[in-house]
Scaffold this active site. Structure first.
Site, PDB file in Angstrom:
ATOM      1  N   ASP A   1      -1.705   9.075  -5.335  1.00  5.79           N
ATOM      2  CA  ASP A   1      -0.419   8.394  -5.352  1.00  5.79           C
ATOM      3  C   ASP A   1       0.549   9.046  -6.333  1.00  5.79           C
ATOM      4  OD1 ASP A   1      -1.736   6.743  -3.630  1.00  5.79           O
ATOM      5  OD2 ASP A   1      -1.785   5.011  -4.967  1.00  5.79           O
TER       6      ASP A   1
ATOM      7  N   GLY B   1       0.799  -1.214   0.000  1.00  2.00           N
ATOM      8  CA  GLY B   1       0.000   0.000   0.000  1.00  2.00           C
ATOM      9  C   GLY B   1       0.831   1.262   0.000  1.00  2.00           C
ATOM     10  N   LEU B   2       2.051   1.196  -0.539  1.00  5.25           N
ATOM     11  CA  LEU B   2       2.969   2.335  -0.518  1.00  5.25           C
ATOM     12  C   LEU B   2       3.239   2.881  -1.914  1.00  5.25           C
ATOM     13  CD1 LEU B   2       5.465   0.946   2.155  1.00  5.25           C
ATOM     14  CD2 LEU B   2       3.493   2.455   2.500  1.00  5.25           C
ATOM     15  N   SER B   3       2.389   2.508  -2.859  1.00  4.16           N
ATOM     16  CA  SER B   3       2.381   3.102  -4.207  1.00  4.16           C
ATOM     17  C   SER B   3       3.603   2.762  -5.048  1.00  4.16           C
ATOM     18  CB  SER B   3       2.207   4.627  -4.120  1.00  4.16           C
ATOM     19  OG  SER B   3       1.004   4.951  -3.484  1.00  4.16           O
ATOM     20  N   SER B   4       3.966   1.494  -5.073  1.00  5.13           N
ATOM     21  CA  SER B   4       5.076   1.098  -5.932  1.00  5.13           C
ATOM     22  C   SER B   4       4.738   1.310  -7.406  1.00  5.13           C
ATOM     23  CB  SER B   4       5.457  -0.362  -5.676  1.00  5.13           C
ATOM     24  OG  SER B   4       4.374  -1.235  -5.943  1.00  5.13           O
TER      25      SER B   4
ATOM     26  N   TYR C   1     -12.266  -2.407  -4.657  1.00  6.30           N
ATOM     27  CA  TYR C   1     -11.994  -0.969  -4.756  1.00  6.30           C
ATOM     28  C   TYR C   1     -13.000  -0.311  -5.683  1.00  6.30           C
ATOM     29  CZ  TYR C   1      -9.227   3.300  -5.609  1.00  6.30           C
ATOM     30  OH  TYR C   1      -8.796   4.598  -5.716  1.00  6.30           O
TER      31      TYR C   1
END
Length: 420
Positions: free
Chosen positions: A209, A161-164, A261
């Site tokens: 993001d 959830g860290l926008s790779s 989502y």
């Protein structure tokens, strides 16, 4: 594009999980590598792969969101910060309409594509992200992009959830802008990167993001109005306050492309329609109780309550930061988690345990961050208490027979930039 997606939307159609192939693809400490370590490695890898030095090297960070979840596609407000973890791309231009892509983090051959054959949702695996950016650029009229060679590596954990995926998209947009002198602003690059993920990869994400990766500044939170992309850089020097923000990667990966989502996005849009507003950001917080009484659908009612409430929580956090009351944002974070858990229902047992264990061990506040169904939590702690809180989280996970979490500090880092 076929196959499933991880929490960043990274496709597993070819067995990959994004440009980095998962944080553990390069060992458990891969996410701790500093961005500068990658620059020489990626440049050297490019030269070995393509037979010449790259024209340049660019970097774009992942992000963690402090508060404001599922508000971006409702044209609301968010408050992310860029992480030190980055996607790095060494790139050279081509003039023959060919795009060649390679990742140092995936045991897979070079991908070669023709620009005139790029199609949305094509089976491209991880390569769909940079390819989608090229597709979006050319559809936007940037036909000066005539091909490129790219070699990439990343320290942004995938599935956390860290926008790779956003880091991968933004670094590609930035590199091509630099190589072909397109004159793109940060927000323009972010919009094109979002379009690649929405329309080429097929994940209906908002703009947060990509904007965080493209436009964040070191030592600041990015207060973003997702309607007009107006930004305000909010100073965020926790060390000066004796505080620390921890990221707890539960190592539970999820799939934004699996329908959950999109279902919540559709529910929010339905709520706005029923309430007669363009987007949920247009519903004043003071009118929320009356608005909820008008909604017969219990699920839509919950979604509306969360989004309007989280927009209000962003405002509250900014007010506290402006007043120098940094510690007071902790309870707002925990309140946000309860909303994500109970109203939006996108948490999971691991995230709930991380938040509960942290707060019981003396954290000032905590919440899940990102798209949910796995991924990471953020925890605000006194710096002196960070080791004890970290240990409490790890002990709780072990007691529940969960996979050991990865815990690391989040420091507000620099946004996308050229590094060589």
């Amino acid at each position: 594009m076929t196959g499933t997606t991880d929490s960043t939307g990274a496709s597993s159609a070819t067995g990959a999980t994004g440009a980095s192939g998962g944080a553990d693809a390069a060992g458990p400490d891969a996410a701790a590598r500093q961005p500068r370590d990658l620059v020489a490695e990626v440049a050297a890898g490019f030269e070995e792969l393509y037979g010449a030095a790259p024209a340049g090297v660019w970097a774009a960070p992942g992000r963690v969101n402090l508060i404001g979840e599922y508000t971006d596609f409702n044209e609301g407000f968010v408050l992310p910060l860029a992480l030190p973890h980055t996607a790095v791309a060494a790139v050279s231009p081509r003039t023959d309409g060919v795009l060649r892509l390679h990742s140092a983090d995936i045991d897979a051959p070079l991908v070669e594509l023709r620009l005139d054959e790029l199609r949305p949702l094509s089976d491209g695996g991880w390569a769909a992200y940079p390819a989608g950016v090229v597709w979006a650029l050319r559809r936007a009229g940037h036909t000066a992009v005539t091909g490129a060679d790219l070699h990439l590596a990343s320290t942004v954990p995938t599935g956390a959830g860290l926008s790779s995926s956003a880091a991968l998209e933004v670094v590609t947009a930035l590199a091509l802008d630099g190589l072909f002198e397109l004159g793109l602003s940060g927000p323009e690059s972010a919009r094109l990167a979002q379009r690649a993920e929405n329309d080429f990869v097929g994940v209906p994400c908002g703009i947060m993001d990509q904007m965080a990766s493209a436009c964040a500044t070191e030592g600041h939170l990015l207060h973003l109005d997702c309607r007009d992309l107006a930004v305000r850089q909010i100073p965020f020097d926790l060390a000066a306050e004796g505080l620390m923000l921890l990221v707890v990667d539960t190592r539970v990966q999820h799939a934004l492309g699996d329908g959950a989502y999109a279902e919540r996005r559709a529910g929010c849009e339905e709520g706005a329609r029923l309430l007669g507003v363009p987007f949920l950001r247009d519903l004043p917080y003071a009118e929320l109780p009356d608005a909820l009484e008008k909604l017969a659908d219990e699920k839509v009612r919950r979604y509306v309550r969360h989004v309007v409430g989280d927009d209000h929580r962003v405002e509250r956090v900014i007010g506290l930061l402006d007043a120098g009351e940094v510690r007071a944002i902790g309870p707002v974070l925990t309140e946000g988690h309860h909303s994500l858990r109970d109203d939006l229902r996108i948490s999971c047992p691991e995230l709930d345990l991380a938040v509960a264990a942290a707060n019981e061990a003396g954290a000032l506040g905590a919440r899940m961050t990102g798209g949910g169904f796995g991924g990471s939590a953020v925890v605000l702690v006194e710096e002196a208490a960070a080791p004890a809180v970290t240990e409490a989280i790890r002990t709780a996970f072990a007691g529940a027979s969960f996979t050991a979490p990865r815990v690391f500090p989040a420091v507000a880092a620099e946004g996308a930039r050229r590094v060589r």
